[in-house]
Each structure stands twice: as structure tokens, then as C-alpha cells.
Design a protein around this motif. Structure first.
Motif, PDB file in Angstrom:
ATOM      1  N   LYS A 238       0.822  -1.215   0.000  1.00 12.58           N
ATOM      2  CA  LYS A 238       0.000   0.000   0.000  1.00 12.58           C
ATOM      3  C   LYS A 238       0.855   1.262   0.000  1.00 12.58           C
ATOM      4  N   LYS A 239       2.038   1.157   0.591  1.00 10.57           N
ATOM      5  CA  LYS A 239       2.911   2.322   0.666  1.00 10.57           C
ATOM      6  C   LYS A 239       3.288   2.827  -0.722  1.00 10.57           C
ATOM      7  N   ARG A 240       3.450   1.905  -1.667  1.00 14.21           N
ATOM      8  CA  ARG A 240       3.803   2.306  -3.023  1.00 14.21           C
ATOM      9  C   ARG A 240       2.678   3.094  -3.671  1.00 14.21           C
ATOM     10  N   LEU A 241       1.450   2.695  -3.401  1.00 13.50           N
ATOM     11  CA  LEU A 241       0.311   3.439  -3.944  1.00 13.50           C
ATOM     12  C   LEU A 241       0.218   4.829  -3.317  1.00 13.50           C
ATOM     13  N   VAL A 242       0.508   4.917  -2.024  1.00  9.01           N
ATOM     14  CA  VAL A 242       0.478   6.221  -1.355  1.00  9.01           C
ATOM     15  C   VAL A 242       1.516   7.154  -1.962  1.00  9.01           C
ATOM     16  N   VAL A 243       2.721   6.622  -2.193  1.00  6.07           N
ATOM     17  CA  VAL A 243       3.778   7.434  -2.810  1.00  6.07           C
ATOM     18  C   VAL A 243       3.385   7.854  -4.221  1.00  6.07           C
ATOM     19  N   LEU A 244       2.801   6.920  -4.978  1.00  6.72           N
ATOM     20  CA  LEU A 244       2.384   7.229  -6.347  1.00  6.72           C
ATOM     21  C   LEU A 244       1.325   8.328  -6.368  1.00  6.72           C
ATOM     22  N   PHE A 245       0.296   8.204  -5.524  1.00 12.44           N
ATOM     23  CA  PHE A 245      -0.767   9.206  -5.500  1.00 12.44           C
ATOM     24  C   PHE A 245      -0.247  10.555  -4.988  1.00 12.44           C
ATOM     25  N   SER A 246       0.717  10.522  -4.071  1.00 14.72           N
ATOM     26  CA  SER A 246       1.312  11.773  -3.591  1.00 14.72           C
ATOM     27  C   SER A 246       2.030  12.494  -4.719  1.00 14.72           C
ATOM     28  N   HIS A 247       2.754  11.746  -5.526  1.00 21.06           N
ATOM     29  CA  HIS A 247       3.442  12.350  -6.672  1.00 21.06           C
ATOM     30  C   HIS A 247       2.448  12.844  -7.714  1.00 21.06           C
ATOM     31  N   TRP A 248       1.348  12.132  -7.870  1.00 19.30           N
ATOM     32  CA  TRP A 248       0.324  12.594  -8.809  1.00 19.30           C
ATOM     33  C   TRP A 248      -0.282  13.917  -8.353  1.00 19.30           C
ATOM     34  N   LEU A 249      -0.455  14.082  -7.048  1.00 22.49           N
ATOM     35  CA  LEU A 249      -0.952  15.355  -6.529  1.00 22.49           C
ATOM     36  C   LEU A 249       0.034  16.480  -6.824  1.00 22.49           C
TER      37      LEU A 249
ATOM     38  N   LEU B  18      -5.046  18.178 -16.585  1.00 18.88           N
ATOM     39  CA  LEU B  18      -4.839  17.201 -15.519  1.00 18.88           C
ATOM     40  C   LEU B  18      -4.861  15.769 -16.040  1.00 18.88           C
ATOM     41  N   ALA B  19      -5.350  15.580 -17.261  1.00 11.48           N
ATOM     42  CA  ALA B  19      -5.324  14.242 -17.848  1.00 11.48           C
ATOM     43  C   ALA B  19      -3.894  13.762 -18.072  1.00 11.48           C
ATOM     44  N   LEU B  20      -2.940  14.675 -18.055  1.00  2.37           N
ATOM     45  CA  LEU B  20      -1.534  14.316 -18.246  1.00  2.37           C
ATOM     46  C   LEU B  20      -0.878  13.810 -16.967  1.00  2.37           C
ATOM     47  N   VAL B  21      -1.553  13.918 -15.824  1.00  2.89           N
ATOM     48  CA  VAL B  21      -0.944  13.569 -14.542  1.00  2.89           C
ATOM     49  C   VAL B  21      -0.436  12.120 -14.503  1.00  2.89           C
ATOM     50  N   PRO B  22      -1.221  11.090 -14.895  1.00  2.00           N
ATOM     51  CA  PRO B  22      -0.720   9.710 -14.801  1.00  2.00           C
ATOM     52  C   PRO B  22       0.256   9.330 -15.917  1.00  2.00           C
ATOM     53  N   ALA B  23       0.428  10.176 -16.918  1.00  2.00           N
ATOM     54  CA  ALA B  23       1.216   9.803 -18.095  1.00  2.00           C
ATOM     55  C   ALA B  23       2.650   9.384 -17.762  1.00  2.00           C
ATOM     56  N   PRO B  24       3.423  10.118 -16.937  1.00  2.00           N
ATOM     57  CA  PRO B  24       4.795   9.692 -16.645  1.00  2.00           C
ATOM     58  C   PRO B  24       4.878   8.318 -15.997  1.00  2.00           C
ATOM     59  N   ALA B  25       3.991   8.041 -15.026  1.00  2.00           N
ATOM     60  CA  ALA B  25       4.027   6.745 -14.344  1.00  2.00           C
ATOM     61  C   ALA B  25       3.653   5.619 -15.304  1.00  2.00           C
ATOM     62  N   ILE B  26       2.651   5.848 -16.143  1.00  2.00           N
ATOM     63  CA  ILE B  26       2.254   4.823 -17.119  1.00  2.00           C
ATOM     64  C   ILE B  26       3.380   4.557 -18.108  1.00  2.00           C
ATOM     65  N   PHE B  27       4.020   5.619 -18.568  1.00  6.37           N
ATOM     66  CA  PHE B  27       5.140   5.447 -19.506  1.00  6.37           C
ATOM     67  C   PHE B  27       6.274   4.659 -18.861  1.00  6.37           C
TER      68      PHE B  27
END
Length: 314
Positions: A251-262, A284-293
Motif C-alpha cells: 500500500k505504501k507504493r500506492l500512497v507514494v504514487l498518488f502523492s506524486h500525482w498530486l 490534468l489528464a496528463l498527470v498519470p502519463a509519466p508513471a504509465i510510460f
């Protein structure tokens, strides 16, 4: 010596020197000598000191939010760094750090002019030199310097120092007692290291604001985007996350990911200086793009795979 508005006045030299309004008699104003404007005022186009009666714009609030986030982000980093994997106190320390910074922000707004209100009055930031008025004191005879240094960007410069001071005070009042009670899994020398770290980074943040406040004002959206992208890539790489499935393991990884998305979203919204937020929302649609890439290409950049394919090629 006071002068009336109808008098012939010598030119008020200097980019930020002005004449304070001493009295108002009907439609006539009585001005003082050319010099520094009182706190909470800045010069207009006629070199008259006028009170800052406006409200901060959206970009100004985003800048203040960025400066307010810096201590919180550093608190969270050092809490994680010194808590250790077996410590269960990290979450409570994170909550306490958030509480400290939140209370400090509210108190800072309450003590700012107008006192007792969460609203503040401010002067408009027109250019970079507004942050560094001390560099524009004129010397009419090349010998005597007329000191006109004042806060032309009132209160965006000094309010950050006040906030950092309250953050430090509330940290020293709340955190030691909490850490002493809940950080039983840590050694005595490790319990207070996150607090000691704050005693180092608060002076650094203060100097950063004092020297580079104006530069940060114009560059903070890009700083947020670059640093959040780099730190997210480093974290995913260090955690050996190579697929979406790896993210769900802890779960910690998801918390870090969502924090970076914010942080991504905050940086994207801050870039365009527009007063209408709805115009920025499609970005804001570009927010998840770096992590997905990253997750889609991580398996192709794994060092062991590159080395093995290189060996097979030879």
C-alpha cells in the motif's frame, strides 16, 4: 518637510522610491519627502506610496502553497528516512507533521493584515525586481544613497518567514512528546533525528526564501514538475517496480504514487497564469502519463536484460 500636491516637486529618483501621503484635505493630498514607502504600501506610476489594498491572485496563492509544502515534504522525507522499516510510528509522525504545518498556516494568516481574518491584502507582483528592491537604491550624487528598500510584493516575501517560524514553534511543542511516547521501536539516538533534521532544513529554507524568493515565484511550477518526475522515477526504480502488479503488492507504493500525482497536478495547474481554473482542468489528464510510460517501458530498460542481449549479440 511636507509638500502639497499642487507644489512643484523635484523628481523622485529610484525605481522604488516614493512619497508617502501624510494627510488628505478634500481632493488634495499632502505628501512627504521622497524616500522609502511604509510597510504595506508601494509606489504607483506617479511615485506616490499607495496602500496595498488588493487580494492575492490564484498564482500568488499557489506560490504560497508551494512554500508551505516544502517543510511538510521535508518532514515526511526525514520521518521515513529515520523511522526504519520496523517502526510503526511513521504514520502518526506524518499526521503530526501535517497538523503542525496546517496550524502554522492558519495562524500565519490570522496574524497577517487584516488581523483575525483568513484573508490577506497584497500588492501586485509586476516584475522580478519587485522582490529585490534593495538592489535599486538610487545614488543621486554618486555618494549618498537614498535607501528605499521595502516589500513591494507585500506580504508574499515576509509571510513565508512568519510561517516557517510558526512551523518551528509548533514542531518543538508537539513532536518531541509524541516521538518519545510512540517511537519505542527506535533507539534513543534515532528517535529525534527527524526533529534534528528539521532544525537544519528550516534555516536552509529561510535563506532560500531570502535570496531566491523572486526566482522561486516564477519558477516553482517547473521545479515541482521536474523534481516530482525525477523522485517518482527514482522511487519506482529503487523499489524494483516494473509493472502495475508490483504497485499493488504494498500500500505504501500506492500512497507514494498518488502523492506524486498530486504534486504533478499542482505543478500543471500552476504553470498557466490564468484566473479561470476550469481552463486548466483538461491538462490534468496528463498527470498519470509519466508513471504509465515508466511502467510500460521499465522491462525494456532492465540492466540484466540489456547485458544478456548484448552478450547474445556477440
Amino acid at each position: 518637510m511636507a509638500r502639497s500636491v499642487v507644489d512643484i516637486q523635484p523628481a523622485c529618483l529610484g525605481l522604488y522610491c516614493g512619497r508617502a501621503v501624510l494627510a488628505v484635505n478634500g481632493s488634495a493630498e499632502l505628501y512627504g519627502d521622497c524616500g522609502v514607502c511604509p510597510r504595506g504600501q508601494r509606489t504607483d506610476d506617479n511615485k506616490i506610496c499607495r496602500e496595498c489594498a488588493g487580494a492575492p491572485g490564484r498564482y500568488d496563492w499557489l506560490y504560497l502553497g508551494f512554500m508551505a509544502m516544502l517543510p511538510l515534504v521535508l518532514h515526511c522525507f526525514f520521518i521515513e528516512w529515520y523511522s526504519g522499516k520496523k517502526s510503526s510510528s511513521a504514520l502518526l509522525q506524518h499526521i503530526t507533521a501535517l497538523l503542525e504545518c496546517s496550524i502554522a498556516a492558519v495562524v500565519t494568516l490570522l496574524v497577517s493584515d487584516p488581523a483575525g481574518s483568513l484573508h490577506i491584502r497584497s500588492c501586485e507582483v509586476k516584475k522580478l525586481s519587485d522582490w529585490y528592491t534593495m538592489l535599486y537604491n538610487p545614488s543621486p550624487d554618486y555618494i549618498t544613497t537614498v535607501h528605499c528598500t521595502h516589500e513591494a510584493v507585500y506580504p508574499l516575501y515576509t509571510i513565508v518567514f512568519i510561517y516557517y517560524a510558526f512551523c518551528l514553534v509548533f514542531m518543538m511543542l508537539l513532536r518531541p512528546f509524541l516521538v518519545k511516547k510512540i517511537a519505542c521501536g527506535l533507539g534513543k539516538s534515532d528517535r529525534f533525528k527527524s526533529i534534528y533534521a528539521a532544525l537544519y532544513f528550516f534555516p536552509v529554507l529561510t535563506v532560500l526564501q531570502a535570496v531566491g524568493g523572486g526566482l522561486l515565484y516564477y519558477a516553482f511550477p517547473y521545479i515541482i514538475l521536474v523534481l516530482s518526475l525525477v523522485t517518482l522515477a527514482v522511487y519506482l526504480s529503487a523499489s524494483e517496480v516494473e509493472s502495475f502488479k508490483d504497485l499493488l503488492v504494498r500500500k505504501k507504493r500506492l500512497v507514494v504514487l498518488f502523492s506524486h500525482w498530486l504534486l504533478h497536478a499542482y505543478g500543471i495547474i500552476s504553470i498557466p497564469k490564468l484566473d479561470k481554473l476550469e481552463q486548466d482542468l483538461p491538462l490534468l489528464a496528463l498527470v498519470p502519463a509519466p508513471a504509465i510510460f515508466y511502467l510500460m517501458t521499465a522491462k525494456y530498460t532492465e540492466p540484466s536484460r540489456i547485458l544478456s542481449e548484448g552478450g547474445n549479440g556477440h
